[in-house]
Design an enzyme around this catalytic site. Structure first.
Site, PDB file in Angstrom:
ATOM      1  N   SER A   1      -8.943   2.882  -2.119  1.00  0.00           N
ATOM      2  CA  SER A   1      -9.312   1.527  -1.763  1.00  0.00           C
ATOM      3  C   SER A   1      -8.233   0.755  -1.018  1.00  0.00           C
ATOM      4  O   SER A   1      -8.487  -0.328  -0.510  1.00  0.00           O
ATOM      5  CB  SER A   1      -9.681   0.755  -3.040  1.00  0.00           C
ATOM      6  OG  SER A   1      -8.563   0.603  -3.887  1.00  0.00           O
TER       7      SER A   1
ATOM      8  N   LYS B   1      -1.979  -5.755  -0.329  1.00  0.00           N
ATOM      9  CA  LYS B   1      -3.370  -5.377  -0.582  1.00  0.00           C
ATOM     10  C   LYS B   1      -4.144  -6.590  -1.076  1.00  0.00           C
ATOM     11  O   LYS B   1      -3.692  -7.317  -1.962  1.00  0.00           O
ATOM     12  CB  LYS B   1      -3.424  -4.248  -1.607  1.00  0.00           C
ATOM     13  CG  LYS B   1      -4.833  -3.714  -1.860  1.00  0.00           C
ATOM     14  CD  LYS B   1      -4.808  -2.514  -2.798  1.00  0.00           C
ATOM     15  CE  LYS B   1      -6.218  -1.972  -3.035  1.00  0.00           C
ATOM     16  NZ  LYS B   1      -6.228  -0.773  -3.893  1.00  0.00           N
TER      17      LYS B   1
ATOM     18  N   SER C   1      -6.370   5.493  -5.113  1.00  0.00           N
ATOM     19  CA  SER C   1      -6.484   4.467  -4.080  1.00  0.00           C
ATOM     20  C   SER C   1      -5.218   4.200  -3.285  1.00  0.00           C
ATOM     21  O   SER C   1      -5.262   3.529  -2.265  1.00  0.00           O
ATOM     22  CB  SER C   1      -6.965   3.147  -4.701  1.00  0.00           C
ATOM     23  OG  SER C   1      -8.324   3.247  -5.066  1.00  0.00           O
TER      24      SER C   1
END
Length: 476
Positions: free
Chosen positions: A155, A80, A179
């Site tokens: 996210s 990420k 997320s």
């Protein structure tokens, strides 16, 4: 390259590596080919390192030949973008940090690398990782492989999309309001929010009890493999737990004697009919495995979702707001809205959020003591539109277009407030348009092994992504 190889789970790949039936180089080649074939349509990556990844796969093959392979040796890993990896960019989805390059690596990522996982690239996030969809001015719009008009969630949206597309085997995520779990549900993959402190985090985010770092994958077994190398105390994180739990990757034969509670909406969340019906079918699977399944009587106050959002705006929003004076012109409209909300926040609002957390858990904890796990929808919809945001909050709900704040359909945030409860998200089916839906399997505080065991049993009884027809409908 075949889809079957690109969609192989890490657990299956490791077995094949050890037996000699598969070489890490072949898996890496299939993964990188799939990545190339699905970009830029999905737009899940901020940067990739195919040459480095292939060299690392060659080194992994040599380790297997010598008999000194590590626990995750040779498995492709998506990182990420907000997480530090030395020598790579970390813009956090923002033009504000467009030139930032890290000279250190987060402990979570380092533990995965030390176990043999091979980073192949960084995945997209919304600006400052504050949204349940993934689009930004610096990276554009990330799209859901099942339907390009939908978002992969946020996210950790790029990680979810890459997994669903067969463009990585393992991925990392962070979760302050859902997320990890939101993209897992939107993309039809798996994600795990461990108990607070189970995985170490970098300061000062480790001190925010809503904040978690965790694994994403295409199977529950792969999540367990990742957890088994990332958990445990780290000297720089005062909140990290000394106790390490080794999670099994073997599905229980059945769930006889298990007590499973469920709620569709906790009395406050909006839930589409397809999401609800898919959850009910999932509960039938659990009952078929021998578990006792019953609805729980746990209703949240009407104001609860808003109060939980107050917590995020007060704490996370304060950090975003520091960019406003010098960088407003470079920021997205939703980041500006989030920052401005934080400026309206008061200490009393933050206090009330923590007070609500304590009062609600006085009811929730004793209820969970009578259960092994609790099941509920991950989110109340299948996936939001690709450009959904705090400002552009229109979506289609049960066939009708309407405005909906994300805290109205994201029941994930409840379990950031109850942060010591581990939560697994697994696919529950698809909506009428073929977009995935998901359920959360919630464990008692610090009982990380329970949702994983239940998830292993569930995926054994109801496999997903196991055949080409069960993979993303949008062929890219």
């Amino acid at each position: 390259m075949t889809d079957d190889l690109a969609y192989m789970t890490g657990h299956a790949a490791l077995k094949a590596f050890r037996s000699g039936d598969l070489n890490p180089i072949a898996l890496m080649d299939a993964t990188l080919a799939r990545l190339s074939a699905t970009e830029p349509q999905i737009n899940a990556w901020t940067e990739t390192w195919p040459e480095n990844a292939r060299r690392a796969a060659e080194a992994a093959a040599q380790r297997y030949a010598k008999g000194d392979a590590r626990p995750l040796e040779g498995l492709p890993l998506a990182v990420k973008e907000e997480m530090r990896l030395a020598g790579t960019h970390r813009a956090s989805g923002s033009l504000v940090f467009r030139d930032r390059v890290d000279d250190g690596t987060d402990v979570y990522i380092q533990r995965l690398i030390d176990a043999g996982a091979i980073p192949i690239g960084k995945t997209t996030v919304p600006e400052f990782t504050i949204l349940a969809a993934t689009h930004s001015r610096i990276n554009g719009i990330s799209r859901n492989p099942w339907n390009l008009e939908r978002s992969p969630g946020g996210s950790s949206g790029g990680s979810g999309a890459a997994l669903a597309a067969g463009a990585t085997v393992l991925a990392t995520g962070t979760d302050i309001g859902g997320s990890i779990r939101i993209p897992a549900a939107c993309c039809g993959v798996t994600g795990f929010k461990p108990s607070y402190g189970r995985n170490p985090e970098i300061p000062p985010f480790n001190l925010d009890y809503y904040s978690h770092t965790g694994p994403m994958a295409r199977s529950v077994a792969d999540l367990a493999l990742m957890q088994n190398v990332t958990s445990g105390q780290w000297e720089e994180d005062i909140a990290s737990l000394r106790e390490r739990i080794i999670l099994s990757t073997d599905a229980p034969a059945d769930l006889r004697g298990w007590r499973i509670g469920w709620s569709a909406d906790f009395g406050v969340y909006e839930v589409e009919a397809d999401v609800r019906s898919n959850m009910m079918r999932a509960l039938e699977v659990f009952a078929g495995l021998g578990a006792s399944v019953e609805e729980v009587d746990f209703r949240l106050p009407r104001e609860a979702p808003r109060v939980m959002q107050d917590y995020l705006e007060h704490l996370a929003g304060a950090g975003v707001a520091t960019a406003l004076p010098n960088h407003r012109a470079e920021m997205t409209d939703y980041a500006i809205a989030f920052a401005e909300a934080s400026l309206r926040s008061t200490p009393l609002m933050f206090y009330n959020a923590n007070q609500m957390a304590a009062e609600l858990y006085e009811r929730f904890g004793p209820m969970m003591a009578k259960l092994d796990v609790l099941v509920c929808p991950t989110i109340g919809i299948s996936a939001p539109p690709a450009e959904y945001s705090y400002v552009n909050d229109r979506l289609v709900f049960d066939g009708s277009e309407r405005r909906m704040l994300q805290q109205e359909w994201c029941s994930t945030l409840l379990f950031n407030m109850f942060s010591r409860c581990p939560v697994l998200s697994v696919p529950s089916g698809h909506d009428r348009l073929g977009v995935p839906t998901g359920i959360q399997i919630v464990g008692r505080a610090y009982h990380d092994e329970s949702p994983i065991a239940a998830g292993l049993a569930f995926e054994a009884a109801q496999p997903w992504l196991d055949r080409p027809e069960n993979r993303p409908l949008q062929r890219l």
